[in-house]
Design an enzyme around this catalytic site. Structure first.
Site, PDB file in Angstrom:
ATOM      1  N   ASP A 386      32.789  35.469  32.680  1.00 13.10           N
ATOM      2  CA  ASP A 386      32.710  34.322  32.536  1.00 13.10           C
ATOM      3  C   ASP A 386      32.096  33.110  33.592  1.00 13.10           C
ATOM      4  O   ASP A 386      31.379  32.324  33.808  1.00 13.10           O
ATOM      5  CB  ASP A 386      34.171  33.888  32.955  1.00 13.10           C
ATOM      6  CG  ASP A 386      35.286  34.406  31.326  1.00 13.10           C
ATOM      7  OD1 ASP A 386      34.110  34.238  30.366  1.00 13.10           O
ATOM      8  OD2 ASP A 386      37.006  33.535  31.169  1.00 13.10           O
ATOM      9  N   TYR A 466      39.698  28.451  27.234  1.00 13.31           N
ATOM     10  CA  TYR A 466      39.744  29.684  27.910  1.00 13.31           C
ATOM     11  C   TYR A 466      40.228  28.711  29.288  1.00 13.31           C
ATOM     12  O   TYR A 466      39.255  28.119  29.974  1.00 13.31           O
ATOM     13  CB  TYR A 466      39.965  30.431  28.706  1.00 13.31           C
ATOM     14  CG  TYR A 466      41.909  31.169  28.493  1.00 13.31           C
ATOM     15  CD1 TYR A 466      42.021  30.822  26.716  1.00 13.31           C
ATOM     16  CD2 TYR A 466      42.144  32.204  29.090  1.00 13.31           C
ATOM     17  CE1 TYR A 466      43.398  31.486  26.747  1.00 13.31           C
ATOM     18  CE2 TYR A 466      43.323  32.450  29.214  1.00 13.31           C
ATOM     19  CZ  TYR A 466      44.007  32.699  27.687  1.00 13.31           C
ATOM     20  OH  TYR A 466      45.164  33.072  27.228  1.00 13.31           O
TER      21      TYR A 466
END
Ligand SMILES: *[C@@H]1O[C@H](CO)[C@@H](O)[C@H](O)[C@H]1NC(C)=O
Ligand SMILES: *[C@@H]1O[C@H](CO)[C@@H](O)[C@H](O)[C@H]1NC(C)=O
Ligand SMILES: *[C@@H]1O[C@H](CO)[C@@H](O)[C@H](O)[C@H]1NC(C)=O
Ligand SMILES: *[C@@H]1O[C@H](CO)[C@@H](O)[C@H](O)[C@H]1NC(C)=O
Ligand SMILES: *[C@@H]1O[C@H](CO)[C@@H](O)[C@H](O)[C@H]1NC(C)=O
Ligand SMILES: [Cu+2]
Length: 825
Positions: A386, A466
């Protein structure tokens, strides 16, 4: 820029007066209504320059002018069309070498010069690359140079090939391709893609996953999704239709669909699929439709209990930490540290000291992985690293009263893409008192109890579906905790109603046609320990059973089964897992500094509070990851610290997993950790550790995963670091003296009896706390609330009028979003 707070800075003359008043008067002189912010100093200044603070806008502007200068011959465009153009992707601080920082911190040298790291998109001989350069020293002068930055990348190069330079074109092509088969999608999925409007709430969307990237060949699987625009619920709206693509050619006219996949069956061509659908025995799968089930709120329900607001924490008399907002320096109850940010990794802390001793030089996130498994072409190979999407860039504005208490202090996040960006209020700092005591003890004659108050530095990074909440917590005894919690939408798989066709099981059916899709979150942090100095060593302290004999046991007991402590020094750089049955303690000691009792001063590293011990990656030698994230394979790693090894990973590892620019395995290469074996080694250690979860989502993750079910933490706890518990000096508590006549109990003393309130040198004013009732004698340590307080609603529940953000530039987890960043607005 900041939330309206009652605790506004007070003028310095008032501060002086209040400080004096505290010395002169034994009891609190003001009603809180009259004086909301007493002890807070008007100004507080860090002793040193924060060497890790991100480039200022003015520094970034200088760097851009330097790069755009024609003399550089870089042919940069400010309006890139795709990755074949030459342009500045971002610039950020190139953090200084610790070797150069330590002399400054110990007053032996001037601060080291500042440098920028620049990421350029550059095309050479028709091939697109992303290249790193160092530009410095800053400010720009005739000494400033631009050098390929490779010393901190163990691939020995400063570049990564851009595997999909025309990603936007690729995305558009995928949408057009889907629209071209709208006859098929309407029949199978009940909707069609709308290339003319990517925000069409009825239009299908596409998401791709690279299957294979080798020189000249790039194959993707593409899956169709419903948009779920209102709640951004797209990641739980996968549809059951997949297509394999060959986009190897640099000419998009040559891109091809390879095969289609539906209900476990492959169709070699689009026409094969069309023909099959016409057959009477063609089995139509259910659709995964959006609806109220994806809503994150229930505005209507009102079961008993919802009619009252929940309790809240308040701070009516001001903050007890001191914050230099410009230097981003914090001081609290003996702790001191500097705050630093980076566009890829968010917030790191530097030079963490406790009561004047160094503890950790650098503490910060390195990378956050989510690795999926499944029997469909998307989830079966899906993995995200990420930081590639910019976990610092996606630190959006925090919500006071929800993310952090209303009274928190907020700092902004700044970063520099094509232009400089600032996100307000995206880091919060606050104190919070736990729901339990820090310490208590009842004896026959007294009870002593004290409050557990933490200082917390928090940020939230939203990576697509998320939201990671990341906390650095400080405890009064010198303990430091790193905690990650996650929420948001899971990335679900399409679930054929007859269940998985292969033998494997990868999740649960959690709605009409979705599977909860198991995945591992592994989030890596660096902790560069300097326990009372840089020369440290790592010991595993075994707590082990033993059979032995003692002379005092004989002759009655010839042998005794018992246990003992055994120390195992870690001699080589290694990865280790949390021990079974907590059978070992992991300790870092200073090489030779001892406490008053002759024991080595140290800290213990231990799993903290959360859902079990933090895990590492379940998958062995992940096919998708290659060498991009070898740090995920063990719980923690102990390595030698080197200027050439700044980070466990680089964001670009995501797009070059087979030959990453930083290969952690090359860092953890079993060099000796013993200074006796290598005279050139100063004993400086770095620990890399993982947080995360084996995320086996279930119906409780719909609509969103909950924070407590995804929490994981590691704690660093003083271990013989001090001569006794240092929290006694700073904690707030109370001693209650009991009469003791009939054992422990709240029994009235004889009249005139005062009891022992441990008043060794009690002056009149120190007796302030001695306000015993007829039953008990009471003496407080630390300040107390002596008067009622008046709070306005903002202190309880902020009106959010100061919330600045209008639109969050949320990543869609495509490479597009990362490489052609949101800065192009
Ligand atoms: C400069 O870059 C553009 C693309 O942005 C390219 O078309 C052009 O050929 C380049 N010029 C030189 C001299 O390399
Ligand atoms: C930092 O250390 C590396 C490795 O020794 C060296 O190559 C680099 O030039 C140093 N950076 C600066 C700014 O001195
Ligand atoms: C869509 O169909 C049109 C017309 O047949 C064709 O020209 C075009 O190449 C197709 N596009 C894709 C991406 O398949
Ligand atoms: C993909 O396309 C390239 C040409 O663009 C071709 O050389 C290659 O063989 C194709 N691969 C597959 C698996 O179709
Ligand atoms: C993973 O790689 C290591 C090192 O190459 C090897 O020893 C091990 O057998 C591999 N395990 C699997 C499951 O592939
Ligand atoms: Cu998850």
């Amino acid at each position: 820029m900041h939330y309206p707070q009652r605790l506004v800075a007070i003028v310095s003359s008032l501060a002086v007066f209040v400080t004096l008043a505290l010395f002169l008067i034994s009891s609190w002189p003001f009603s809180s209504q009259a004086s909301p912010a007493p002890a807070k100093e008007a100004t507080f200044t860090a002793a040193k320059t924060n060497l890790w603070v991100e480039l200022t806008d003015s520094e970034a502007t200088q760097v851009y002018s330097f790069l755009y200068d024609e003399a550089r011959n870089l042919n940069l465009t400010k309006d890139p069309r795709n990755g074949y153009d030459n342009y500045v992707m971002y610039t950020e601080l190139l953090r200084p070498n610790k070797t150069d920082v330590l002399p400054y911190l110990s007053d032996e040298a001037a601060p080291p010069p500042r440098y920028a790291r620049v990421a350029l998109s550059q095309t050479v001989n028709g091939e697109a690359y992303i290249m790193y350069y160092a530009v410095g020293p800053l400010p720009i002068s005739d000494k400033t140079t631009m050098q390929p930055l490779d010393y901190c990348y163990n691939a020995g190069r400063n570049w990564v090939k851009n595997p999909v330079p025309s990603f936007m074109e690729f995305q558009e092509w995928g949408l057009k391709l889907s629209a071209n088969v709208s006859d098929i999608t309407l029949q199978l999925l009940g909707a069609a893609a709308n290339p003319a409007d990517a925000d069409d709430p009825e239009g299908l969307l596409v998401s791709t996953r690279p299957v294979w990237i080798e020189d000249g060949t790039i194959i993707h699987w593409m899956q169709l999704y419903r948009p779920g625009i209102k709640s951004n619920a797209r990641s739980i709206l996968p549809q059951g239709l997949y297509v394999k693509l060959n986009t190897s050619s640099t000419n998009s006219g040559e891109w091809k669909t390879l095969e289609w996949y539906y209900n476990g069956i492959f169709y070699e061509t689009t026409d094969d699929l069309r023909a099959a659908i016409k057959q009477p025995d063609f089995e139509l799968l259910p659709m995964n439709l959006d609806g109220p089930w994806t809503d994150m709120e229930d505005f209507e329900a009102s079961p008993p209990g919802r009619e009252l607001p929940p309790p809240v924490m308040v701070q009516p008399q001001g903050a007890r930490y001191r914050l230099d907002k410009d230097a981003r320096f914090v001081s609290w109850m003996g702790f001191e540290f500097y705050v630093s940010t980076s566009q890829s990794t968010g917030v790191s802390l530097f030079d963490i000291k406790f009561k004047g001793d160094s503890v950790i030089y650098e503490l910060g996130m390195q990378e956050a992985m989510a690795h999926y498994a499944g029997d469909d072409p998307t989830q079966g190979g899906q993995e995200f690293l990420d930081t590639f999407f910019g976990m610092g860039k996606m630190m959006f504005e925090l919500v006071p009263g929800y993310d952090c208490p209303a009274y928190a202090d907020f700092l902004s996040m700044n970063y520099h893409e094509t232009k400089s960006q600032t996100t307000p209020n995206s880091i919060c700092i606050f104190e919070y008192t736990a729901d339990h005591a820090l310490q208590r003890h009842t004896s026959r004659l007294h009870l002593s109890i004290s409050k557990s108050t933490n200082l917390i530095v928090r940020f939230v990074s939203t990576v697509g579906n998320y939201d990671y909440t990341i906390d650095y917590l400080f405890f009064l005894d010198g303990t430091i905790e790193v905690k990650v919690r996650a929420s948001g939408f899971i990335f679900a798989a399409f679930y054929p109603p007859q269940g998985p066709k292969s033998e494997g099981r990868y999740g649960y059916r959690i709605h009409d046609a979705i599977s909860s899709s198991m995945h591992d979150h592994v989030i890596n942090f660096k902790a560069d320990f300097d326990i009372a100095g840089v020369a440290n060593d790592f010991q595993r302290l075994g707590i082990e059973p033993m059979t032995t004999s003692y002379s005092w046991d004989k002759p009655e007991v010839p042998q005794r089964n018992t246990m003992h402590l055994v120390e195992y020094p870690l001699e080589k750089e290694s990865g280790i897992d949390w021990p079974k049955n907590s059978g070992q303690m992991y300790l870092i000691y200073h090489a030779d500094k001892l406490n008053a009792w002759g024991e080595r001063r140290g800290y213990r590293i231990t799993p903290g509070t959360g859902m079990g011990s933090p895990p590492h990656l379940t998958i062995l030698n992940s096919t998708t990851l290659g060498n991009a994230a070898r740090w995920a394979e063990k719980d923690l790693w102990v390595l030698r610290r080197k200027d050439t090894e700044q980070k466990a990973a680089d964001p670009l590892n995501f797009i070059s997993p087979l030959d990453p620019i930083v290969d952690f395995a090359k860092m953890a290469d079993r060099e000796t950790l013993l200074t006796s074996e290598d005279k050139d080694y100063d004993g400086d250690l770095v620990v890399y550790f993982n947080l995360g979860a084996h995320h086996v989502a279930h119906t409780g993750d719909i609509p969103n995963t909950l924070m407590h079910t995804s929490a994981s933490s590691v704690m660093f706890v003083p271990h013989n670091f001090n001569d006794r518990d240092p929290s006694r000096e700073t904690v707030n508590g109370v001693r209650l003296n009991l009469d003791g006549k009939n054992g422990p109990g709240w029994i009235a003393p004889k009249s005139g009896e005062t009891g022992d309130l441990r008043s060794r040198v009690v002056s009149e004013k120190e007796k302030r706390g001695d306000v015993g009732t007829s039953k008990t004698k009471i003496r407080y340590f630390g300040a107390t609330y002596d008067e009622g307080v008046t709070l306005d609603k903002e202190a309880l529940e902020p009106g959010l009028k100061g919330y600045d953000s209008r639109e969050n530039r949320v990543s869609d987890l495509s490479w597009n979003a990362a490489l052609f960043g949101p800065a192009r607005d």
